[in-house]
Write an enzyme that holds these catalytic residues in place. Structure first.
Site, mmCIF file in Angstrom:
data_model
loop_
_atom_site.group_PDB
_atom_site.id
_atom_site.type_symbol
_atom_site.label_atom_id
_atom_site.label_comp_id
_atom_site.label_asym_id
_atom_site.label_seq_id
_atom_site.Cartn_x
_atom_site.Cartn_y
_atom_site.Cartn_z
ATOM 1 N N TYR A 1 -0.537 -2.926 3.498
ATOM 2 C CA TYR A 1 -1.583 -3.147 2.497
ATOM 3 C C TYR A 1 -2.281 -4.461 2.805
ATOM 4 C CZ TYR A 1 0.630 0.809 0.161
ATOM 5 O OH TYR A 1 1.155 2.051 -0.119
ATOM 6 N N ARG B 1 -11.190 5.755 -1.296
ATOM 7 C CA ARG B 1 -11.658 6.922 -2.038
ATOM 8 C C ARG B 1 -12.564 7.794 -1.163
ATOM 9 N NH1 ARG B 1 -12.755 2.640 -6.651
ATOM 10 N NH2 ARG B 1 -13.165 1.580 -4.695
ATOM 11 N N GLY C 1 -0.454 7.896 -5.934
ATOM 12 C CA GLY C 1 -1.791 8.403 -6.268
ATOM 13 C C GLY C 1 -1.741 9.192 -7.564
ATOM 14 N N GLN D 1 8.745 9.309 -1.126
ATOM 15 C CA GLN D 1 7.467 8.938 -1.745
ATOM 16 C C GLN D 1 6.332 9.796 -1.174
ATOM 17 O OE1 GLN D 1 4.583 5.130 -1.709
ATOM 18 N NE2 GLN D 1 6.589 4.645 -2.493
#
Ligand SMILES: NC(=O)c1ccc[n+]([C@@H]2O[C@H](COP(=O)([O-])OP(=O)(O)OC[C@H]3O[C@@H](n4cnc5c(N)ncnc54)[C@H](OP(=O)(O)O)[C@@H]3O)[C@@H](O)[C@H]2O)c1
Length: 314
Positions: free
Chosen positions: A57, A226, A203, A175
């Protein structure tokens, strides 16, 4: 807050966990660090006891903010800290690397960024097809033996891949992407829960589309998640999901609640979901989401939602 068994670990996870992909700062909306740090604190204040992050991330930026928020506010012991391995963000690209030497060094880097000496759960972020699993998972076992990691899990693996990985170490968490608009992994989630794994639905707001925040197709930057990762923001799926959101609007209004709360209550009600991962970068959104269990859907509302979910052709 609702708490659910996290597989066989003995840990009871909050049914909503804080996801930090957005907080990392690449591919999502931009906020000041102070706002994001406050969102992390708000999550713990509202009863969230699991935070999900990853070195990928924004090349460690999310881990750094999580570490700072937890240390500065004395919150490390209040959360089951989850991070990942085997996937990195290099020069704007996600690069898988399951080589054992990198699994070991990346864990040390994560520990430093997270300002802690133990990671509660370390997940292999994506399978690396170029490295045999016995090598990757031997490194994870070593990290557990060294006391740097408490539990091991996987993300985005198939059943066959999880079965293979289980030959080398106990896989305690899975996950996948799972939400009202992403149910392809449902059977696998059920199977993983039956194996005793904690199932972490990522999500859970469909990248935000289930909050009702978007009513028309948006122009996101090419690298925005997105655009790249969640397919519902483009036609023909967008209009289908808007049909569902309109059903959610009515139900939310009847409870003076929000569509986000409807989505989270629906997902958390699945017996095979241990926790719903939600990426929220601001206190107000965290507080909205954590009110999801202050009220209950009626049986008739659940039936209406299930029908609307079934009608989406994903
Ligand atoms: N293992 C994997 O491969 C993988 C993949 C994807 C995600 N994940 C994990 O799962 C977490 C959740 O997924 P995600 O972040 O991709 O998507 P998500 O949680 O479904 O949606 C995130 C979006 O929803 C918005 N949002 C959150 N709460 C809201 C509310 N109450 N009202 C309006 N908007 C709201 C966020 O806004 P702001 O950003 O403006 O706050 C953000 O734009 C991630 O953060 C990450 O930890 C894991």
């Amino acid at each position: 807050m609702l708490y659910k068994d996290f597989g066989k670990t003995g840990f009871k996870a909050s049914a909503i966990a804080l996801g930090t992909w957005g907080i990392g700062g690449a591919g999502w909306d931009t906020y000041e660090d102070a706002v994001k740090l406050d969102a992390i604190v708000a999550a713990v204040e509202q009863g969230i006891n699991l935070i999900d992050t990853a070195p990928a991330y924004n090349a460690g930026a999310a881990e750094r903010l999580v570490g700072k928020a937890l240390e500065q506010n004395g919150l490390r012991n209040k959360v089951f800290l989850t991070t990942k391995t085997g996937n990195e963000f290099i020069d704007g690209k996600y690069v898988r690397n399951g080589r054992p030497e990198r699994i070991l060094s990346l864990c040390d880097e994560s520990l430093e960024r997270l300002r802690t000496d133990v990671i509660d759960l370390l997940l292999v972020h994506w399978p690396d097809p170029n490295v045999p699993f016995n090598e990757t998972f031997a490194a994870l076992v070593q990290l557990k033996e060294e006391g740097k990691v408490r539990h091991i899990g996987v993300s985005n693996f198939s059943q066959a891949q999880m079965e293979e990985a289980s030959q080398y170490c106990e896989i305690e968490a899975y996950q996948p992407q799972y939400s009202m608009v992403s149910r392809k992994s449902e059977e696998l989630c059920r199977w993983a829960a039956e194996q005793g794994m904690g199932v972490m639905a990522y999500g859970a707001l469909g990248g935000g589309i289930l909050t009702g925040r978007y009513r028309t197709v948006q122009e996101f930057a090419p690298m925005d998640s997105r655009n790249r990762f969640y397919p519902f923001f483009k036609e023909p799926l967008f209009s289908q999901v808007m049909g569902l959101v309109q059903v959610m609007d009515k139900i939310a209004a009847a409870h003076e609640a929000t569509p986000a709360q409807v989505a989270l209550q629906w997902t958390a009600a699945r017996s095979f979901v241990s926790t719903c991962l939600v990426g929220a970068q601001t206190r107000d959104k965290v507080e909205d989401n954590t009110k999801a269990f202050d009220w209950s859907l009626t049986e008739e509302e659940i039936r209406i939602l299930d029908q609307a979910v079934e009608e989406i052709q994903l």
